[in-house]
Design an enzyme around this catalytic site. Structure first.
Site, PDB file in Angstrom:
ATOM      1  N   HIS A   1       0.966  -1.003  -0.279  1.00  0.00           N
ATOM      2  CA  HIS A   1       0.067   0.160   0.154  1.00  0.00           C
ATOM      3  C   HIS A   1       1.108   1.246   0.126  1.00  0.00           C
ATOM      4  O   HIS A   1       2.061   1.061   0.367  1.00  0.00           O
ATOM      5  CB  HIS A   1      -0.970   0.058   1.164  1.00  0.00           C
ATOM      6  CG  HIS A   1      -1.763  -1.040   1.336  1.00  0.00           C
ATOM      7  ND1 HIS A   1      -3.009  -1.091   0.479  1.00  0.00           N
ATOM      8  CD2 HIS A   1      -1.675  -2.313   1.892  1.00  0.00           C
ATOM      9  CE1 HIS A   1      -3.703  -2.117   0.860  1.00  0.00           C
ATOM     10  NE2 HIS A   1      -3.094  -3.003   1.416  1.00  0.00           N
TER      11      HIS A   1
ATOM     12  N   CYS B   1      -0.421   2.368  -4.340  1.00  0.00           N
ATOM     13  CA  CYS B   1      -1.109   3.552  -4.635  1.00  0.00           C
ATOM     14  C   CYS B   1      -0.462   4.692  -4.686  1.00  0.00           C
ATOM     15  O   CYS B   1       0.684   5.100  -3.929  1.00  0.00           O
ATOM     16  CB  CYS B   1      -2.257   3.652  -3.721  1.00  0.00           C
ATOM     17  SG  CYS B   1      -3.685   2.312  -3.793  1.00  0.00           S
TER      18      CYS B   1
END
Length: 486
Positions: A169, A211
């Site tokens: 992430h 991301c």
């Protein structure tokens, strides 16, 4: 007739050699097949130096299965390519393969029909030793600075090539790690500058799956470090998990979590099916870009970006990923058949996992009740984070301003003062709780607080006003307390 008899023993010898080679499962590198060009430049690797690699899975928890599966898969590709175990450093929490929820204990798969990719992967840095500080020390070759783990580092020399792959992430300006603090863009770039200044590598290629991963390099990645970077997404969008339950293609029915990430499986499945002595980095970039965009639809897809020294992408991939002799006669890179596959936003993959765990649990069981509680707390904590950031923005800038969501012009860094960003994140977490992997999406808001000249004292006041009633005790299952992100 005499001429025909003269050549027959030579043909027989060639057939014997080919049968012998095939019986060993592959052709010997020294034996050229008719479709392979005898290119001396491809055969001579004396000038390549040593190939090194750093592989990082920055998450933990079974809902993040895919990140460790990605990294283990990458390790297998590099080993088949001839990289030695001593030259590959792996950082992963290592809590997935033997997790109670893993339907195939002791294994990891990265594709619905894939083989185990966990076997043989070295446990260089696991558990509490998977830290940003250790990652920097490993990359710099600073064995004295690493804490815990095997002590293995990138002890590269001036003529060596380095491949870095990260999967997890992220958020604007940050890459997650299972142990906080996280990797901040400025610290990562500073590490790369130090590595370059040490003169201990020739060239480096970095692949980043996260991301907003473009924000790690946007506006701050120099072009003169002999480093080429590609990222799964630009500076303001999510990347995507894939091979998820209920999607097409779906993992085997016993799996309740995603097996891979879209950008990651795109580059790895490309590397496995092409001769990397012939395929260039540029060719792989375009193939991965096409697949990760879901074939230019961006419907469940992201923009693969590139940074740094673009001249490096004209080189062959084998300089970094090695060469698997089994691929010697595979065709040159061609764009794959346009076949869209199911994906999920990285930040929603944990909700998908919890939903499938709840759905498959026995009615009335303790497991079903606990899963529902965790799912409820997870969504409640998300709403708390979103509402808190929005209220802080209102307190600082008024109800009509949209300052915290502003995106800077392309080519500009996320923030001018990275230490200010860390400070604002710390203030928020002290008053409002851990950002968690979901809350990293709000990093741009904290960057804009800094870019607008807000003092730490004002941020303290706003955070106190917004989160004065916050209590960690409300979250007994959801892991909202993970230490400070900065």
């Amino acid at each position: 007739m005499a001429k025909s008899c003269y050549f027959r023993p030579a043909l027989l010898l060639l057939l014997v050699l080919l049968v012998h080679a095939e019986s060993r499962g592959r052709f010997e590198p020294k034996i050229l097949m008719p479709t392979e060009e005898a290119n001396p430049a491809d055969q001579d690797e004396d000038g390549v130096g040593t190939r090194w690699a750093v592989l990082v899975a920055g998450s933990s928890g079974y809902g993040n299965y895919r990140h460790q599966a990605d990294v283990c898969h990458a390790y297998q590709i590099l080993r088949k390519g001839g990289l030695k175990e001593e030259n590959i450093v792996v950082l992963m929490y290592d809590d997935i393969a033997n997790h109670p929820l893993n339907p195939r204990p002791g294994t990891l798969i990265n594709h619905p029909d894939g083989d185990d990719v966990y076997a043989g992967v070295p446990k260089d840095y696991t558990g509490s030793s998977v830290t940003a500080a250790n990652f920097y020390a490993v990359l710099l070759g600073d064995q004295k600075a690493v804490k815990g783990g095997s002590g293995k580092v990138i002890a590269s020399k001036p003529n060596d090539h380095i491949f870095v792959y990260y999967a997890d992430h992220g958020g604007p300006g940050v890459l997650g790690m299972p142990n906080t603090p996280h990797i901040y863009a400025a610290d990562f770039i500073e590490t790369l500058k130090k590595k370059h200044a040490s003169g201990t590598y020739k060239e480096m290629v970095i692949y980043v799956e996260a991301c907003e991963s473009g924000s790690i390099f946007e506006g701050i990645m120099p072009k003169d470090l002999n480093i080429y970077v590609t990222t799964a997404s630009n500076a303001q969008e999510s990347s995507y998990g894939t091979y998820c339950p209920g999607m097409n293609p779906s993992p085997p029915s016993e799996y309740i979590t995603c097996l891979g990430d879209l950008y990651s499986v795109a580059w790895m499945e490309d590397s496995e099916t092409h001769n990397l002595k012939k395929e260039t980095i540029k060719q792989q970039y375009h193939t991965v870009k096409m697949r990760t965009s879901n074939y230019n639809t961006y419907s469940g897809g992201s923009h693969v970006m590139e940074y740094g020294n673009n001249s490096i992408k004209s080189e062959k991939l084998y300089l970094y990923q090695g060469f698997d002799p089994a691929t010697v006669n595979l065709p040159l890179n061609e764009l794959p058949v346009k076949s869209k596959i199911g994906v999920v936003n990285q930040r929603d993959a944990d909700l998908l996992f919890l939903w499938h765990m709840y759905r498959t649990s026995e009615d009335g069981s303790r497991k079903k009740d606990d899963t529902l509680k965790e799912l409820t707390e997870t969504t409640r904590h998300r709403k708390h984070l979103d509402a808190s950031v929005e209220l802080i923005a209102t307190i600082l800038f008024g109800p009509t301003m949209n300052v915290l969501n502003l995106v800077r012009e392309p080519g500009l860094p996320l923030v001018d003062d990275w230490e200010c960003l860390k400070s604002m994140v710390r203030v928020f977490e002290e008053h409002c709780g851990s950002l968690t992997q979901y809350g990293m999406k709000h990093m741009r808001a904290f960057a804009n607080v800094c870019n607008n000249g807000v003092s730490k004292e004002l941020m303290e006041e706003a955070s106190t006003a917004a989160c004065g009633g916050y209590s960690e005790a409300r979250y007994t299952v959801h892991p909202s307390i993970l230490g400070y992100s900065a």
